[in-house]
Design a protein around this motif. Structure first.
Motif, PDB file in Angstrom:
ATOM      1  N   VAL A 131       0.872  -1.177   0.000  1.00 17.25           N
ATOM      2  CA  VAL A 131       0.000   0.000   0.000  1.00 17.25           C
ATOM      3  C   VAL A 131       0.909   1.227   0.000  1.00 17.25           C
ATOM      4  O   VAL A 131       1.802   1.325   0.850  1.00 17.25           O
ATOM      5  CB  VAL A 131      -0.897   0.053   1.266  1.00 17.25           C
ATOM      6  CG1 VAL A 131      -1.926   1.172   1.126  1.00 17.25           C
ATOM      7  CG2 VAL A 131      -1.579  -1.269   1.512  1.00 17.25           C
ATOM      8  N   GLY A 164      -1.894  -4.895  15.791  1.00 15.78           N
ATOM      9  CA  GLY A 164      -2.366  -6.232  15.416  1.00 15.78           C
ATOM     10  C   GLY A 164      -3.775  -6.421  15.933  1.00 15.78           C
ATOM     11  O   GLY A 164      -4.235  -5.644  16.780  1.00 15.78           O
ATOM     12  N   GLY A 165      -4.448  -7.441  15.392  1.00 16.55           N
ATOM     13  CA  GLY A 165      -5.808  -7.737  15.848  1.00 16.55           C
ATOM     14  C   GLY A 165      -6.767  -6.583  15.614  1.00 16.55           C
ATOM     15  O   GLY A 165      -7.717  -6.387  16.373  1.00 16.55           O
ATOM     16  N   GLY A 166      -6.507  -5.818  14.545  1.00 19.27           N
ATOM     17  CA  GLY A 166      -7.407  -4.713  14.207  1.00 19.27           C
ATOM     18  C   GLY A 166      -7.219  -3.476  15.099  1.00 19.27           C
ATOM     19  O   GLY A 166      -7.926  -2.495  14.945  1.00 19.27           O
ATOM     20  N   ARG A 167      -6.237  -3.523  16.010  1.00 14.92           N
ATOM     21  CA  ARG A 167      -6.027  -2.363  16.883  1.00 14.92           C
ATOM     22  C   ARG A 167      -4.815  -1.557  16.424  1.00 14.92           C
ATOM     23  O   ARG A 167      -3.911  -2.070  15.781  1.00 14.92           O
ATOM     24  CB  ARG A 167      -5.832  -2.813  18.328  1.00 14.92           C
ATOM     25  CG  ARG A 167      -7.128  -3.383  18.905  1.00 14.92           C
ATOM     26  CD  ARG A 167      -6.962  -3.754  20.356  1.00 14.92           C
ATOM     27  NE  ARG A 167      -5.752  -4.550  20.548  1.00 14.92           N
ATOM     28  CZ  ARG A 167      -5.129  -4.684  21.708  1.00 14.92           C
ATOM     29  NH1 ARG A 167      -5.559  -4.078  22.770  1.00 14.92           N
ATOM     30  NH2 ARG A 167      -4.053  -5.444  21.797  1.00 14.92           N
ATOM     31  N   MET A 169      -5.080   1.417  14.538  1.00 10.16           N
ATOM     32  CA  MET A 169      -5.317   1.924  13.170  1.00 10.16           C
ATOM     33  C   MET A 169      -6.355   3.020  13.246  1.00 10.16           C
ATOM     34  O   MET A 169      -7.285   2.928  14.043  1.00 10.16           O
ATOM     35  CB  MET A 169      -5.906   0.836  12.278  1.00 10.16           C
ATOM     36  CG  MET A 169      -4.954  -0.219  11.871  1.00 10.16           C
ATOM     37  SD  MET A 169      -5.676  -1.269  10.607  1.00 10.16           S
ATOM     38  CE  MET A 169      -6.857  -2.177  11.523  1.00 10.16           C
ATOM     39  N   GLU A 201      -0.535   5.270   5.546  1.00 11.55           N
ATOM     40  CA  GLU A 201      -0.845   4.439   4.389  1.00 11.55           C
ATOM     41  C   GLU A 201      -2.043   5.038   3.670  1.00 11.55           C
ATOM     42  O   GLU A 201      -2.941   5.582   4.320  1.00 11.55           O
ATOM     43  CB  GLU A 201      -1.229   3.050   4.919  1.00 11.55           C
ATOM     44  CG  GLU A 201      -0.719   1.916   4.101  1.00 11.55           C
ATOM     45  CD  GLU A 201      -0.882   0.585   4.813  1.00 11.55           C
ATOM     46  OE1 GLU A 201       0.137  -0.025   5.155  1.00 11.55           O
ATOM     47  OE2 GLU A 201      -2.016   0.163   5.021  1.00 11.55           O
ATOM     48  N   LYS A 202      -2.057   4.927   2.380  1.00 12.28           N
ATOM     49  CA  LYS A 202      -3.244   5.332   1.626  1.00 12.28           C
ATOM     50  C   LYS A 202      -4.422   4.457   2.090  1.00 12.28           C
ATOM     51  O   LYS A 202      -4.245   3.255   2.311  1.00 12.28           O
ATOM     52  CB  LYS A 202      -2.951   5.105   0.136  1.00 12.28           C
ATOM     53  CG  LYS A 202      -4.093   5.391  -0.789  1.00 12.28           C
ATOM     54  CD  LYS A 202      -3.667   5.114  -2.232  1.00 12.28           C
ATOM     55  CE  LYS A 202      -4.895   4.696  -3.027  1.00 12.28           C
ATOM     56  NZ  LYS A 202      -4.616   4.321  -4.399  1.00 12.28           N
ATOM     57  N   ILE A 204      -7.529   2.378   1.315  1.00  8.33           N
ATOM     58  CA  ILE A 204      -8.127   1.746   0.137  1.00  8.33           C
ATOM     59  C   ILE A 204      -9.634   1.642   0.432  1.00  8.33           C
ATOM     60  O   ILE A 204     -10.029   0.946   1.364  1.00  8.33           O
ATOM     61  CB  ILE A 204      -7.531   0.345  -0.130  1.00  8.33           C
ATOM     62  CG1 ILE A 204      -5.993   0.353   0.020  1.00  8.33           C
ATOM     63  CG2 ILE A 204      -7.952  -0.186  -1.483  1.00  8.33           C
ATOM     64  CD1 ILE A 204      -5.235   1.030  -1.059  1.00  8.33           C
ATOM     65  N   HIS A 209     -10.620  -8.597   0.331  1.00 13.04           N
ATOM     66  CA  HIS A 209      -9.498  -9.137   1.094  1.00 13.04           C
ATOM     67  C   HIS A 209      -9.080 -10.444   0.413  1.00 13.04           C
ATOM     68  O   HIS A 209      -9.835 -11.409   0.405  1.00 13.04           O
ATOM     69  CB  HIS A 209      -9.916  -9.408   2.543  1.00 13.04           C
ATOM     70  CG  HIS A 209      -8.856 -10.098   3.360  1.00 13.04           C
ATOM     71  ND1 HIS A 209      -8.216  -9.498   4.419  1.00 13.04           N
ATOM     72  CD2 HIS A 209      -8.302 -11.331   3.248  1.00 13.04           C
ATOM     73  CE1 HIS A 209      -7.320 -10.342   4.914  1.00 13.04           C
ATOM     74  NE2 HIS A 209      -7.366 -11.469   4.218  1.00 13.04           N
ATOM     75  N   GLU A 276      -1.370 -11.384   3.365  1.00 10.33           N
ATOM     76  CA  GLU A 276      -2.691 -10.777   3.212  1.00 10.33           C
ATOM     77  C   GLU A 276      -2.601  -9.514   2.361  1.00 10.33           C
ATOM     78  O   GLU A 276      -1.684  -8.703   2.533  1.00 10.33           O
ATOM     79  CB  GLU A 276      -3.272 -10.430   4.581  1.00 10.33           C
ATOM     80  CG  GLU A 276      -3.520 -11.671   5.429  1.00 10.33           C
ATOM     81  CD  GLU A 276      -4.435 -11.415   6.622  1.00 10.33           C
ATOM     82  OE1 GLU A 276      -5.128 -12.358   7.018  1.00 10.33           O
ATOM     83  OE2 GLU A 276      -4.462 -10.281   7.148  1.00 10.33           O
TER      84      GLU A 276
HETATM   85  P1  ADP Z   1      -4.239  -6.275  11.912  1.00 13.89           P
HETATM   86  O1  ADP Z   1      -2.839  -6.810  11.971  1.00 13.89           O
HETATM   87  O2  ADP Z   1      -4.577  -5.458  13.114  1.00 13.89           O
HETATM   88  O3  ADP Z   1      -5.253  -7.310  11.564  1.00 13.89           O
HETATM   89  P2  ADP Z   1      -4.176  -5.312   9.161  1.00 13.89           P
HETATM   90  O4  ADP Z   1      -3.080  -4.459   8.675  1.00 13.89           O
HETATM   91  O5  ADP Z   1      -4.200  -6.736   8.732  1.00 13.89           O
HETATM   92  O6  ADP Z   1      -4.251  -5.193  10.745  1.00 13.89           O
HETATM   93  O7  ADP Z   1      -5.553  -4.642   8.757  1.00 13.89           O
HETATM   94  C1  ADP Z   1      -6.782  -5.123   9.247  1.00 13.89           C
HETATM   95  C2  ADP Z   1      -7.906  -4.658   8.378  1.00 13.89           C
HETATM   96  O8  ADP Z   1      -7.960  -3.222   8.354  1.00 13.89           O
HETATM   97  C3  ADP Z   1      -7.800  -5.054   6.912  1.00 13.89           C
HETATM   98  O9  ADP Z   1      -8.299  -6.357   6.678  1.00 13.89           O
HETATM   99  C4  ADP Z   1      -8.661  -3.992   6.253  1.00 13.89           C
HETATM  100  O10 ADP Z   1     -10.019  -4.301   6.456  1.00 13.89           O
HETATM  101  C5  ADP Z   1      -8.344  -2.759   7.069  1.00 13.89           C
HETATM  102  N1  ADP Z   1      -7.223  -2.003   6.470  1.00 13.89           N
HETATM  103  C6  ADP Z   1      -5.912  -2.101   6.790  1.00 13.89           C
HETATM  104  N2  ADP Z   1      -5.153  -1.271   6.049  1.00 13.89           N
HETATM  105  C7  ADP Z   1      -5.998  -0.617   5.225  1.00 13.89           C
HETATM  106  C8  ADP Z   1      -5.844   0.383   4.207  1.00 13.89           C
HETATM  107  N3  ADP Z   1      -4.659   0.886   3.897  1.00 13.89           N
HETATM  108  N4  ADP Z   1      -6.957   0.810   3.564  1.00 13.89           N
HETATM  109  C9  ADP Z   1      -8.179   0.330   3.888  1.00 13.89           C
HETATM  110  N5  ADP Z   1      -8.389  -0.600   4.832  1.00 13.89           N
HETATM  111  C10 ADP Z   1      -7.338  -1.082   5.497  1.00 13.89           C
END
Ligand code: ADP
Length: 447
Positions: A131, A164-167, A169, A201-202, A204, A209, A276
């Motif tokens: 990305v 990680g784990g969606g946290r 961000m 990060e941009k 998206i 997925h 991923e």
């Molecule tokens: P984690 O390790 O916490 O699971 P990820 O980097 O795998 O984090 O991201 C988890 C989810 O967040 C992705 O599956 C997507 O849904 C969303 N996501 C992550 N990065 C981006 C992005 N650059 N643009 C849009 N959605 C994103």
């Protein structure tokens, strides 16, 4: 003498690992918490050890207790599964230091891939599309930060490198939100991960997925088992997964697959793993690599006939195994529905007694689950109860078979997301493969 494997997990994945060990004539030690005495695989293991109370911190995450269990039972290796300690580099290191084989890649590779900036840099070096964004040092001056964000472009994502784990961000839509969002994410990252390194990060907007399953032996041999599409998600939790991902740009896929294998060789990856990606408008964007088995591994197994868990064991234990891409023959389509113990509308967890249950069966149906009639679902752990997997020649037949399997499946006593799956499998957007990662929470649930 046969080797002995300690299975450091619970639920369906512990049972899955135990079955693979049996097929390889490996002895098994099942660990459990005092809240988990009724787990099915405990009755099938050669030995069992209670490692602590029900709280995960005191049992499945309790490293000294797990290592003692390995010590007293004379286990040779530790199988981590997913979740809990599976991607904990310190745990892998302590297994190695205590003389146990950690069934997974080396602790140093887990550490590298657990740091998202390092992972992105390594992926980029091997030619994997990432990305676009900024992963250098974020300056102190607000104007300089705004300039960097401007270059990345809005909307953008602020991400914690250790997240990680969606946290860790946060999405930023315009400049006025930038500085406060940055400070908040840094603070959260410091509290949650003890590391406040941040990158941009941009964002998206409406991607799918898509992920790639790899298997590598650390000696320069790496193969892939194709793609999976896991776009049906709620709060970043996958609900339906399938293999292969369809309607993907062939040229972009070919290049990405090659680059993934190059990365495995470049970092001497040993074991199985998943890269991923977000996929939008024909382009792949790498987001992370999971250095462990994934919940959705069965769909790749079903379209290749390749046993991913057995491969993990063989690679780590040094058992004979050849990895030859030409021997991987892709056939048909597979789909997995995750049945969770939760309310199908509010998604609130629903632990309790399963009075009665009946698994689905028949041609092309696989049921990976630890539940049985009378089993009590404890409140302390993940809500995953069962994975229903169907395989057929085409996606269309696979959906039909899943609808039939879901009709046959029956659980009484607790609430599950079974009805949600039944609605999703008949949803026109899903059936036409037109959904993306925002579909379930967006237009579907708001209907
Ligand atoms: P984690 O390790 O916490 O699971 P990820 O980097 O795998 O984090 O991201 C988890 C989810 O967040 C992705 O599956 C997507 O849904 C969303 N996501 C992550 N990065 C981006 C992005 N650059 N643009 C849009 N959605 C994103």
């Amino acid at each position: 003498m046969s080797k002995k494997i300690l299975i450091a997990n619970r639920g369906e994945i512990a049972l899955r690992a135990l079955r693979a060990c049996k097929e390889l004539d490996l002895k098994t030690v099942a660990i459990y918490s005092s809240g988990d005495k009724e787990l099915k695989h405990l009755r099938l293991a050669d030995e069992t050890v209670c490692v602590g109370p029900a709280s995960p911190l005191e049992s499945y995450l309790n490293i000294p207790s797990i290592l003692s269990a390995a010590e007293v039972t004379g286990a040779n290796a530790i199988y981590p599964g997913y979740g809990f300690l599976a991607e904990d580099a310190d745990f892998a290191e302590r297994c190695e230091a205590s003389g146990f084989v950690f069934i997974g890649p080396s602790s140093s590779v887990i550490r590298q891939m657990g740091d998202k900036i390092t992972a992105k840099s390594l992926a980029e070096k091997s030619g994997i599309p990432i990305v676009p964004g900024f992963k250098g040092q974020i300056p102190e001056a607000e104007e300089a930060i705004k300039q960097i964000a401007q270059n990345v472009g809005y909307p953008l994502m602020i991400k914690a490198s250790a997240g990680g784990g969606g946290r860790g961000m946060r999405v930023v839509h315009e400049e006025v939100e930038l500085i406060s969002a940055l400070q908040l994410t840094k603070q959260e990252a410091k509290n949650a991960f003890g590391n406040d390194t941040i990158y941009f990060e941009k964002f998206i907007k409406n991607p799918r997925h898509i992920e790639i399953q790899i298997v590598a032996d650390g000696n320069g041999n790496a193969i892939h088992l194709g793609t999976r599409d896991c776009s049906m998600q709620r709060r970043h939790q996958k609900i339906i997964e399938e293999a292969p991902a369809l309607d993907i740009n062939e040229d972009a896929l070919k290049k990405t697959l090659e680059a993934c294998l190059r990365l495995c060789v470049d970092i001497k990856y040993s074991g199985v793993g998943t890269l991923e990606f977000l996929y939008e408008d024909g382009d792949f964007y790498f987001i992370e690599m999971n250095t462990r088995i994934q919940v959705e591994h069965p769909v790749s197994e079903m379209i290749t006939g390749f046993d991913i868990v057995k491969a993990q064991l063989k690679i780590s234990l040094g058992l004979k195994m050849t990895l030859d891409q030409d021997e991987i023959i892709f056939r048909g389509h597979a789909m997995e529905c995750r049945i969770n113990a939760e309310d199908p509308e509010t998604f609130i967890p629903s632990p309790g007694v399963i009075n009665k249950m009946h698994p689905p069966g028949g041609f092309g149906v696989r049921f990976d689950s630890h539940i049985y009639s009378g089993y009590v679902v404890p409140p302390h752990y993940d809500s995953l109860l069962a994975k229903i997997i169907t395989t057929a020649n085409t996606r269309e037949s696979c959906i039909k078979r899943m609808i039939s399997a879901l009709d046959e499946f029956f659980v009484d006593g607790i609430k599950t997301n079974h009805p949600l799956h039944q609605t999703l499998l008949n949803d026109q957007t899903f059936c036409k493969n037109k959904h993306n990662i925002n579909y379930l929470e967006g237009s579907f649930l708001k209907k």
